[in-house]
Design a protein around this motif. Structure first.
Motif, PDB file in Angstrom:
ATOM      1  N   ARG A 190      53.362  32.583  48.464  1.00  0.00           N
ATOM      2  CA  ARG A 190      52.925  33.545  47.337  1.00  0.00           C
ATOM      3  C   ARG A 190      51.593  33.745  47.230  1.00  0.00           C
ATOM      4  O   ARG A 190      50.886  34.713  47.210  1.00  0.00           O
ATOM      5  CB  ARG A 190      53.698  33.387  46.041  1.00  0.00           C
ATOM      6  N   ASP A 191      50.942  32.576  47.271  1.00  0.00           N
ATOM      7  CA  ASP A 191      49.344  32.565  47.154  1.00  0.00           C
ATOM      8  C   ASP A 191      48.718  33.335  48.370  1.00  0.00           C
ATOM      9  O   ASP A 191      47.686  34.328  48.261  1.00  0.00           O
ATOM     10  CB  ASP A 191      48.674  30.945  47.189  1.00  0.00           C
ATOM     11  N   GLU A 250      44.717  41.110  47.849  1.00  0.00           N
ATOM     12  CA  GLU A 250      43.358  40.944  47.390  1.00  0.00           C
ATOM     13  C   GLU A 250      42.414  41.748  48.368  1.00  0.00           C
ATOM     14  O   GLU A 250      41.473  42.646  48.228  1.00  0.00           O
ATOM     15  CB  GLU A 250      43.185  39.955  46.901  1.00  0.00           C
ATOM     16  N   ASP A 309      49.348  37.029  47.787  1.00  0.00           N
ATOM     17  CA  ASP A 309      48.382  37.529  46.961  1.00  0.00           C
ATOM     18  C   ASP A 309      47.109  37.620  47.447  1.00  0.00           C
ATOM     19  O   ASP A 309      46.250  38.594  47.269  1.00  0.00           O
ATOM     20  CB  ASP A 309      48.376  36.690  45.495  1.00  0.00           C
ATOM     21  N   LYS A 310      46.473  36.744  48.374  1.00  0.00           N
ATOM     22  CA  LYS A 310      45.180  36.661  48.831  1.00  0.00           C
ATOM     23  C   LYS A 310      44.953  37.810  49.744  1.00  0.00           C
ATOM     24  O   LYS A 310      44.015  38.607  49.931  1.00  0.00           O
ATOM     25  CB  LYS A 310      44.923  35.317  49.369  1.00  0.00           C
ATOM     26  N   ARG A 353      45.790  28.555  52.459  1.00  0.00           N
ATOM     27  CA  ARG A 353      46.372  28.944  51.171  1.00  0.00           C
ATOM     28  C   ARG A 353      47.460  27.912  50.755  1.00  0.00           C
ATOM     29  O   ARG A 353      47.991  27.150  51.500  1.00  0.00           O
ATOM     30  CB  ARG A 353      47.163  30.368  51.093  1.00  0.00           C
ATOM     31  N   TYR A 354      47.792  27.702  49.409  1.00  0.00           N
ATOM     32  CA  TYR A 354      48.775  26.620  48.974  1.00  0.00           C
ATOM     33  C   TYR A 354      50.142  27.137  49.183  1.00  0.00           C
ATOM     34  O   TYR A 354      51.050  26.054  49.336  1.00  0.00           O
ATOM     35  CB  TYR A 354      48.444  26.278  47.519  1.00  0.00           C
ATOM     36  N   THR A 355      50.528  28.088  49.004  1.00  0.00           N
ATOM     37  CA  THR A 355      51.816  28.553  49.093  1.00  0.00           C
ATOM     38  C   THR A 355      52.112  30.097  49.711  1.00  0.00           C
ATOM     39  O   THR A 355      51.077  30.594  49.814  1.00  0.00           O
ATOM     40  CB  THR A 355      52.291  28.806  47.474  1.00  0.00           C
TER      41      THR A 355
END
Length: 79
Positions: free
Chosen positions: A61-62, A69, A65-66, A57-59
């Motif tokens: 937060r990302d 999900e 979130d993933k 993941r890039y951040t």
């Protein structure tokens, strides 16, 4: 909870996940330049224990979130 990361203080993403995802048992997150942000979350409902993994993941937060999900997708079909 904050920790000193050499250049600045950052909020620990594991603590963030513990507070944001219901029924969380354990969290481990990490970062390397080669693979980005990665994490593992172990959650439990009344019937089972689910281990969720997200990598690349890039951040932060990302990543959060993933993971949210993926956990939702794993738990929702049983309800």
């Amino acid at each position: 909870m904050k920790t000193h990361a050499g250049l600045r203080e950052v909020k620990h993403s594991g603590v963030r996940l513990l507070g944001e995802i219901d029924n969380t048992i354990a969290v481990k997150t990490g970062f390397t330049r080669a693979s980005g942000f990665s994490g593992v979350v172990i959650t439990s409902d009344e019937e089972r224990t689910i281990t969720t993994v997200a990598m690349g993941r890039y951040t932060t937060r990302d990543l959060v979130d993933k993971l949210r999900e993926l956990i939702g997708a794993a738990i929702e079909p049983t309800r």
